[in-house]
Structure formats: structure tokens, C-alpha cells
Design an enzyme around this catalytic site. Structure first.
Site, PDB file in Angstrom:
ATOM      1  N   GLN A   1      -2.959 -11.894   8.632  1.00  0.00           N
ATOM      2  CA  GLN A   1      -3.251 -11.614   7.229  1.00  0.00           C
ATOM      3  C   GLN A   1      -2.626 -12.675   6.338  1.00  0.00           C
ATOM      4  OE1 GLN A   1      -3.203  -7.512   5.392  1.00  0.00           O
ATOM      5  NE2 GLN A   1      -1.271  -8.270   4.579  1.00  0.00           N
TER       6      GLN A   1
ATOM      7  N   LYS B   1       5.090  -9.888   9.611  1.00  0.00           N
ATOM      8  CA  LYS B   1       4.571  -8.982  10.641  1.00  0.00           C
ATOM      9  C   LYS B   1       3.039  -9.041  10.693  1.00  0.00           C
ATOM     10  CE  LYS B   1       4.228  -4.458  10.222  1.00  0.00           C
ATOM     11  NZ  LYS B   1       2.859  -4.123  10.737  1.00  0.00           N
ATOM     12  N   ASP B   2       2.419  -9.079   9.520  1.00  0.00           N
ATOM     13  CA  ASP B   2       0.955  -9.213   9.445  1.00  0.00           C
ATOM     14  C   ASP B   2       0.617 -10.706   9.363  1.00  0.00           C
ATOM     15  OD1 ASP B   2       0.031  -6.296   9.108  1.00  0.00           O
ATOM     16  OD2 ASP B   2       1.587  -6.491   7.583  1.00  0.00           O
TER      17      ASP B   2
ATOM     18  N   GLN C   1     -10.316  -2.181   2.921  1.00  0.00           N
ATOM     19  CA  GLN C   1      -9.819  -2.883   4.107  1.00  0.00           C
ATOM     20  C   GLN C   1      -9.690  -1.978   5.328  1.00  0.00           C
ATOM     21  OE1 GLN C   1      -6.030  -3.926   2.026  1.00  0.00           O
ATOM     22  NE2 GLN C   1      -5.054  -3.476   3.991  1.00  0.00           N
TER      23      GLN C   1
ATOM     24  N   HIS D   1       9.565  -3.622   3.070  1.00  0.00           N
ATOM     25  CA  HIS D   1       9.071  -3.908   1.721  1.00  0.00           C
ATOM     26  C   HIS D   1      10.229  -4.317   0.805  1.00  0.00           C
ATOM     27  CE1 HIS D   1       5.908  -1.037   3.235  1.00  0.00           C
ATOM     28  NE2 HIS D   1       5.158  -2.025   2.803  1.00  0.00           N
TER      29      HIS D   1
ATOM     30  N   LEU E   1       6.698   2.949   1.381  1.00  0.00           N
ATOM     31  CA  LEU E   1       7.621   1.814   1.441  1.00  0.00           C
ATOM     32  C   LEU E   1       8.812   2.075   2.363  1.00  0.00           C
ATOM     33  CD1 LEU E   1       7.681   0.726  -2.316  1.00  0.00           C
ATOM     34  CD2 LEU E   1       6.067   0.090  -0.514  1.00  0.00           C
TER      35      LEU E   1
ATOM     36  N   MET F   1       0.830  -1.193   0.000  1.00  0.00           N
ATOM     37  CA  MET F   1       0.000   0.000   0.000  1.00  0.00           C
ATOM     38  C   MET F   1       0.875   1.258   0.000  1.00  0.00           C
ATOM     39  SD  MET F   1      -3.552  -0.705   1.934  1.00  0.00           S
ATOM     40  CE  MET F   1      -2.993  -0.503   3.619  1.00  0.00           C
ATOM     41  N   GLY F   2       2.123   1.086  -0.442  1.00  0.00           N
ATOM     42  CA  GLY F   2       3.014   2.231  -0.524  1.00  0.00           C
ATOM     43  C   GLY F   2       3.598   2.620   0.817  1.00  0.00           C
TER      44      GLY F   2
ATOM     45  N   SER G   1       7.060  -0.411   9.882  1.00  0.00           N
ATOM     46  CA  SER G   1       5.677  -0.283   9.436  1.00  0.00           C
ATOM     47  C   SER G   1       5.484   1.094   8.829  1.00  0.00           C
ATOM     48  CB  SER G   1       4.721  -0.462  10.618  1.00  0.00           C
ATOM     49  OG  SER G   1       3.397  -0.111  10.255  1.00  0.00           O
TER      50      SER G   1
END
Length: 281
Positions: A155, A151-152, A61, A37, A33, A30-31, A187
Site C-alpha cells: 500500500q 506493515k502495509d 477498498q 497508529h 486505533l 480507519m480507526g 493491527s
């Protein structure tokens, strides 16, 4: 790096790559970065011939509209970072490109209990939004392997289930969490923290480390309470959860059994920014 903003030219390029037997890796973002990433892109390059990275702030979301509005947008820096790290393709679609029929009538995914615990409990509808956007991106890109950050973690498990149901030919790899020197999980949300809060926020990682160091000697409930104390003492304003779970199922455990993979998870607010973290034991 080649930048695409629309679906058809991107698919034409990917079809040519596939005809040449090139393996395609996909990193959805989602950018905003950061080095985390970049680690996904680096890992993807190890396993694939071409790496596609997408930047799309997915409106479906976010259960809190204010959170969506506050999400950091740093597109020029993002493009520079991806180019510097020799990413092959960047997909930069508009909302209309991803949701041509709008965002009202979304597909429903059967996710079982995973949808309603932890992140699902505190962010209702979040995982339906995640699955909708990832499903659409996978239909567009059709990669061989999808790369997600550990980390997620919840998800990751949710998307893994969705892949089994809808994209069984696409593999999935979880990449270890990238951390600041002080242990804070990297994050995009960290950009919203003051320098003071970024230092205090390490308490969430330290609380997880405390559990890891004492897991063999302490009662589970006692350990969770001690971890929460450390988060409060660090200066956090609110704690959503601290939990010790089976890493395969994400169901809470009451005792530690040899041979079981365990994960410790936490979510808490500081300066009105919600941070999550986890460590595998």
C-alpha cells in the site's frame, strides 16, 4: 485536539496554519486505533508543526462486504487515544463528505503491475479504493508530509506512486511496524482474534524471521516452503502467499545479490481473520 466532521471548516483552519508557515503532517486511518497508529502520530509530530489524523472506514477498498461489516469501530477509545497523545486535529468525515457523488463512478488510477500482485491479486479493486480515498483526503488536507505504516508495505508503494502522479508536492514517510511483545504486528484486525489465536498468530512473524536468519544459506524456494510450514504448524487455516522480493520494486527475487534491499512478505488467515506482515532484510 480540534475535531472536524466537514470539509470547509477544516480547510479554513488549515489555511490559517499555512499562512503562519506551519508544516502540516497527515496520518490517515480507519480507526480501531492502537500503538501502531500512535507511532505514526508521534513520528509526524517530530517533522511537522500540526498533525492531522483522519478516521474513515473507507467502503471502496473492501472487496468483501462481510469484511467491511466486521471492521471494528471503537470511536470513543480512538478519540481518547489521539487526545492523550496530543494530536492537533482529528477529521471524522461521513461517507457523503468524502464521496459526495457516491461510490459508483470512481476515478481510475494507473498503478501498473503493483495493482495485480500480492494484496492486489487477493483483494481485487482494493488499491483503487485506497487511492480514491487517499487522493480525496489529500485534496482536502493538502499536507506537507503523509505518514503511513510499513506493515502495509505494498500500500505504501502504491500510494507513493499515486503521489508522484497527482500530489508531487506532498512528501511521504514510512514508519516502522509496531509489534506486540511476542512479535505479532499490531493491527486493528487483531481485535477480532481470540486470545489463543493472538498467541498462535505470532507464527507469521516467526516464519519471516526464519527466512531472515537463513537467507544467506538457503535456496529461495526452499526457504519459502519452510516458512509456510511454520505458518501451518502455528495453526493458520489458509496461506495466500509467502514471498521474497526486491524492496524497491516488489518483484520476486530468485537469488540474493549484495547491495539489494530485500523484503519478505506473508499473508495468511487464522480464525477467518486475514493477517499480513513483512520484514526488511
Amino acid at each position: 485536539m480540534i475535531l472536524f466532521k466537514t470539509v470547509r471548516p477544516l480547510q479554513n483552519k488549515l489555511e490559517k496554519l499555512r499562512s503562519n508557515k506551519q508544516k502540516i503532517g497527515f496520518v490517515p486511518t480507519m480507526g480501531a486505533l492502537h500503538a501502531g497508529h500512535v507511532s505514526l502520530v508521534t513520528e509526524a509530530k517530530k517533522h511537522c508543526d500540526m498533525v492531522v489524523c483522519s478516521i474513515f472506514v473507507n467502503p471502496t477498498q473492501f472487496n468483501d462486504e462481510k469484511d467491511f461489516e466486521k471492521y471494528p469501530v471503537t470511536i470513543e477509545n480512538d478519540i481518547f487515544l489521539l487526545e492523550t497523545n496530543k494530536t492537533g486535529i482529528l477529521f471524522l468525515p461521513s461517507v457523503n463528505e468524502i464521496y459526495p457523488e457516491g461510490t459508483e463512478q470512481l476515478q481510475h488510477f494507473e498503478l501498473g503491475y503493483l495493482e495485480n500482485i500480492f494484496e492486489g491479486k487477493y483483494r481485487p479493486g482494493h488499491f483503487q479504493g485506497v487511492c480514491n480515498v487517499v487522493h480525496r483526503l489529500l485534496n482536502i488536507i493538502n499536507p506537507d508530509i503523509l505518514f503511513l505504516g510499513r506493515k502495509d508495505y505494498q500500500q505504501y508503494l502504491v500510494v507513493k506512486k499515486m503521489l508522484q502522479d497527482f500530489h508531487p508536492s506532498t512528501g511521504i514517510m514510512a514508519v516502522d511496524t509496531a509489534r506486540e511483545a511476542n512479535g505479532l504486528a499490531m493491527s486493528s484486525r487483531n481485535m477480532r482474534l481470540s486470545e489463543d489465536a493472538r498467541i498462535k498468530a505470532t507464527a507469521i512473524y516467526q516464519s519471516l524471521q526464519y527466512i531472515k536468519q537463513h537467507i544467506a544459506e538457503g535456496d529461495i524456494e526452499w526457504l519459502k516452503e519452510k516458512a509456510k510450514e511454520k505458518i501451518w504448524q502455528g495453526g493458520f487455516d489458509k496461506i495466500d502467499y509467502v514471498e521474497i522480493c526486491d524492496a524497491e520494486t516488489l518483484l520476486p527475487v530468485s537469488t540474493i545479490k549484495t547491495g539489494k534491499k530485500i523484503i519478505v512478505l506473508a499473508a495468511a488467515f487464522i480464525e477467518d481473520v486475514r493477517l499480513i506482515d513483512n520484514i526488511l532484510l
